[in-house]
Design a protein around this motif. Structure first.
Motif, PDB file in Angstrom:
ATOM      1  N   CYS A  41       0.490  -1.490  -0.045  1.00  0.00           N
ATOM      2  CA  CYS A  41      -0.119   0.173   0.182  1.00  0.00           C
ATOM      3  C   CYS A  41       0.983   1.041   0.235  1.00  0.00           C
ATOM      4  CB  CYS A  41      -1.259  -0.192   0.963  1.00  0.00           C
ATOM      5  SG  CYS A  41      -3.044  -0.291   0.513  1.00  0.00           S
ATOM      6  N   PRO A  42       1.591   1.558   1.052  1.00  0.00           N
ATOM      7  CA  PRO A  42       2.679   2.439   1.040  1.00  0.00           C
ATOM      8  C   PRO A  42       3.168   3.231  -0.346  1.00  0.00           C
ATOM      9  CG  PRO A  42       3.247   1.842   2.891  1.00  0.00           C
ATOM     10  CD  PRO A  42       2.287   0.804   2.152  1.00  0.00           C
ATOM     11  N   GLY A  43       3.891   1.640  -1.015  1.00  0.00           N
ATOM     12  CA  GLY A  43       4.360   1.940  -2.385  1.00  0.00           C
ATOM     13  C   GLY A  43       3.165   2.561  -3.597  1.00  0.00           C
ATOM     14  N   TRP A  44       2.232   2.228  -3.506  1.00  0.00           N
ATOM     15  CA  TRP A  44       1.301   2.371  -4.493  1.00  0.00           C
ATOM     16  C   TRP A  44       0.520   3.816  -4.342  1.00  0.00           C
ATOM     17  CZ3 TRP A  44      -3.704   3.808  -4.640  1.00  0.00           C
ATOM     18  CH2 TRP A  44      -4.679   3.486  -5.622  1.00  0.00           C
ATOM     19  N   GLN A  45       0.660   3.869  -2.899  1.00  0.00           N
ATOM     20  CA  GLN A  45       0.284   5.666  -3.229  1.00  0.00           C
ATOM     21  C   GLN A  45       1.305   5.634  -3.069  1.00  0.00           C
ATOM     22  OE1 GLN A  45      -1.012   4.984   1.606  1.00  0.00           O
ATOM     23  NE2 GLN A  45      -2.759   4.179   1.012  1.00  0.00           N
ATOM     24  N   LYS A  46       1.955   6.279  -2.801  1.00  0.00           N
ATOM     25  CA  LYS A  46       3.410   6.924  -3.413  1.00  0.00           C
ATOM     26  C   LYS A  46       3.421   7.181  -4.892  1.00  0.00           C
ATOM     27  CE  LYS A  46       8.534   8.095  -3.278  1.00  0.00           C
ATOM     28  NZ  LYS A  46       9.905   6.910  -2.977  1.00  0.00           N
ATOM     29  N   ASP A  47       3.158   5.832  -5.383  1.00  0.00           N
ATOM     30  CA  ASP A  47       2.069   6.113  -7.168  1.00  0.00           C
ATOM     31  C   ASP A  47       2.034   7.062  -7.452  1.00  0.00           C
ATOM     32  OD1 ASP A  47       5.420   4.115  -7.129  1.00  0.00           O
ATOM     33  OD2 ASP A  47       4.201   3.130  -7.089  1.00  0.00           O
ATOM     34  N   HIS A  48       0.558   7.334  -6.576  1.00  0.00           N
ATOM     35  CA  HIS A  48      -0.378   7.465  -7.152  1.00  0.00           C
ATOM     36  C   HIS A  48      -1.068   8.752  -6.192  1.00  0.00           C
ATOM     37  CE1 HIS A  48      -0.701   3.358  -8.248  1.00  0.00           C
ATOM     38  NE2 HIS A  48      -1.722   4.306  -9.298  1.00  0.00           N
ATOM     39  N   ALA A  49       0.048   9.225  -5.689  1.00  0.00           N
ATOM     40  CA  ALA A  49      -0.569  11.198  -4.822  1.00  0.00           C
ATOM     41  C   ALA A  49      -1.198  12.203  -5.975  1.00  0.00           C
ATOM     42  CB  ALA A  49       1.601  11.342  -4.758  1.00  0.00           C
ATOM     43  N   GLU A  50      -0.612  11.524  -7.250  1.00  0.00           N
ATOM     44  CA  GLU A  50      -1.583  12.561  -7.538  1.00  0.00           C
ATOM     45  C   GLU A  50      -2.771  12.402  -7.700  1.00  0.00           C
ATOM     46  OE1 GLU A  50      -0.247  15.552  -8.403  1.00  0.00           O
ATOM     47  OE2 GLU A  50       1.472  15.217  -6.980  1.00  0.00           O
ATOM     48  N   GLY A  51      -3.329  10.775  -7.648  1.00  0.00           N
ATOM     49  CA  GLY A  51      -5.225  11.067  -7.597  1.00  0.00           C
ATOM     50  C   GLY A  51      -5.147   9.297  -8.502  1.00  0.00           C
ATOM     51  N   ALA A  52      -6.291   9.213  -7.771  1.00  0.00           N
ATOM     52  CA  ALA A  52      -6.642   7.734  -8.699  1.00  0.00           C
ATOM     53  C   ALA A  52      -8.210   7.919  -8.682  1.00  0.00           C
ATOM     54  CB  ALA A  52      -5.982   6.512  -8.061  1.00  0.00           C
ATOM     55  N   GLU A  53      -8.032   6.801  -9.776  1.00  0.00           N
ATOM     56  CA  GLU A  53     -10.153   6.667 -10.080  1.00  0.00           C
ATOM     57  C   GLU A  53     -10.638   5.536  -9.274  1.00  0.00           C
ATOM     58  OE1 GLU A  53     -12.262   7.342 -12.358  1.00  0.00           O
ATOM     59  OE2 GLU A  53     -10.339   9.607 -12.508  1.00  0.00           O
ATOM     60  N   ALA A  54      -9.402   4.712  -8.617  1.00  0.00           N
ATOM     61  CA  ALA A  54      -9.751   3.757  -7.615  1.00  0.00           C
ATOM     62  C   ALA A  54      -8.669   3.424  -7.056  1.00  0.00           C
ATOM     63  CB  ALA A  54     -10.934   2.335  -8.126  1.00  0.00           C
ATOM     64  N   PRO A  55      -8.777   2.147  -5.764  1.00  0.00           N
ATOM     65  CA  PRO A  55      -8.041   1.828  -4.996  1.00  0.00           C
ATOM     66  C   PRO A  55      -7.353   0.240  -5.535  1.00  0.00           C
ATOM     67  CG  PRO A  55     -10.057   2.238  -3.552  1.00  0.00           C
ATOM     68  CD  PRO A  55     -10.029   2.547  -4.736  1.00  0.00           C
ATOM     69  N   PRO A  56      -6.321   0.035  -5.253  1.00  0.00           N
ATOM     70  CA  PRO A  56      -5.811  -1.231  -6.097  1.00  0.00           C
ATOM     71  C   PRO A  56      -7.080  -1.891  -5.560  1.00  0.00           C
ATOM     72  CG  PRO A  56      -4.811  -0.687  -4.076  1.00  0.00           C
ATOM     73  CD  PRO A  56      -5.144   0.340  -4.289  1.00  0.00           C
ATOM     74  N   ASP A  57      -6.742  -2.702  -6.642  1.00  0.00           N
ATOM     75  CA  ASP A  57      -7.840  -3.971  -6.292  1.00  0.00           C
ATOM     76  C   ASP A  57      -8.158  -5.274  -5.618  1.00  0.00           C
ATOM     77  OD1 ASP A  57      -9.011  -3.807  -9.035  1.00  0.00           O
ATOM     78  OD2 ASP A  57      -8.135  -4.905 -10.274  1.00  0.00           O
ATOM     79  N   TYR A  58      -7.149  -5.190  -4.613  1.00  0.00           N
ATOM     80  CA  TYR A  58      -6.362  -5.920  -3.523  1.00  0.00           C
ATOM     81  C   TYR A  58      -6.925  -5.118  -2.202  1.00  0.00           C
ATOM     82  CZ  TYR A  58      -2.165  -2.741  -3.007  1.00  0.00           C
ATOM     83  OH  TYR A  58      -1.610  -1.795  -2.529  1.00  0.00           O
TER      84      TYR A  58
END
Length: 84
Positions: free
Chosen positions: A55-72
């Motif tokens: 999660c922390p890595g995903w959040q860092k990679d999407h710091a500018e925003g995302a349409e949805a959380p990761p599937d997991y």
């Protein structure tokens, strides 16, 4: 039940995830869409995630925003329901 440090960590992960996808948990509580107990249950669910370490890595990679959380994400449906 997870300990206080683990709960605080997952509460932080959840709040960051909510911000990234545009779900305002505080506003949802104020509007009556969810209650504090639902957030507590979601935090506990998050604490049992098998991929919380990613999660922390995903959040860092999407710091500018995302349409949805990761599937997991165990709270994906909640986050999508609360998107502004």
């Amino acid at each position: 039940m997870p300990g206080p440090k683990k709960m605080a960590h997952h509460s932080d992960l959840m709040n960051k995830m909510a911000g990234i996808v545009g779900a305002d948990l505080g506003a949802a509580v104020e509007a009556g869409g969810i209650d504090v107990e639902m957030i507590r249950a979601a935090t506990i669910s998050c604490s049992h995630c098998e991929d919380a370490g990613g999660c922390p890595g995903w959040q860092k990679d999407h710091a500018e925003g995302a349409e949805a959380p990761p599937d997991y994400c165990r709270n994906r449906n909640l986050m999508l329901a609360l998107k502004g």
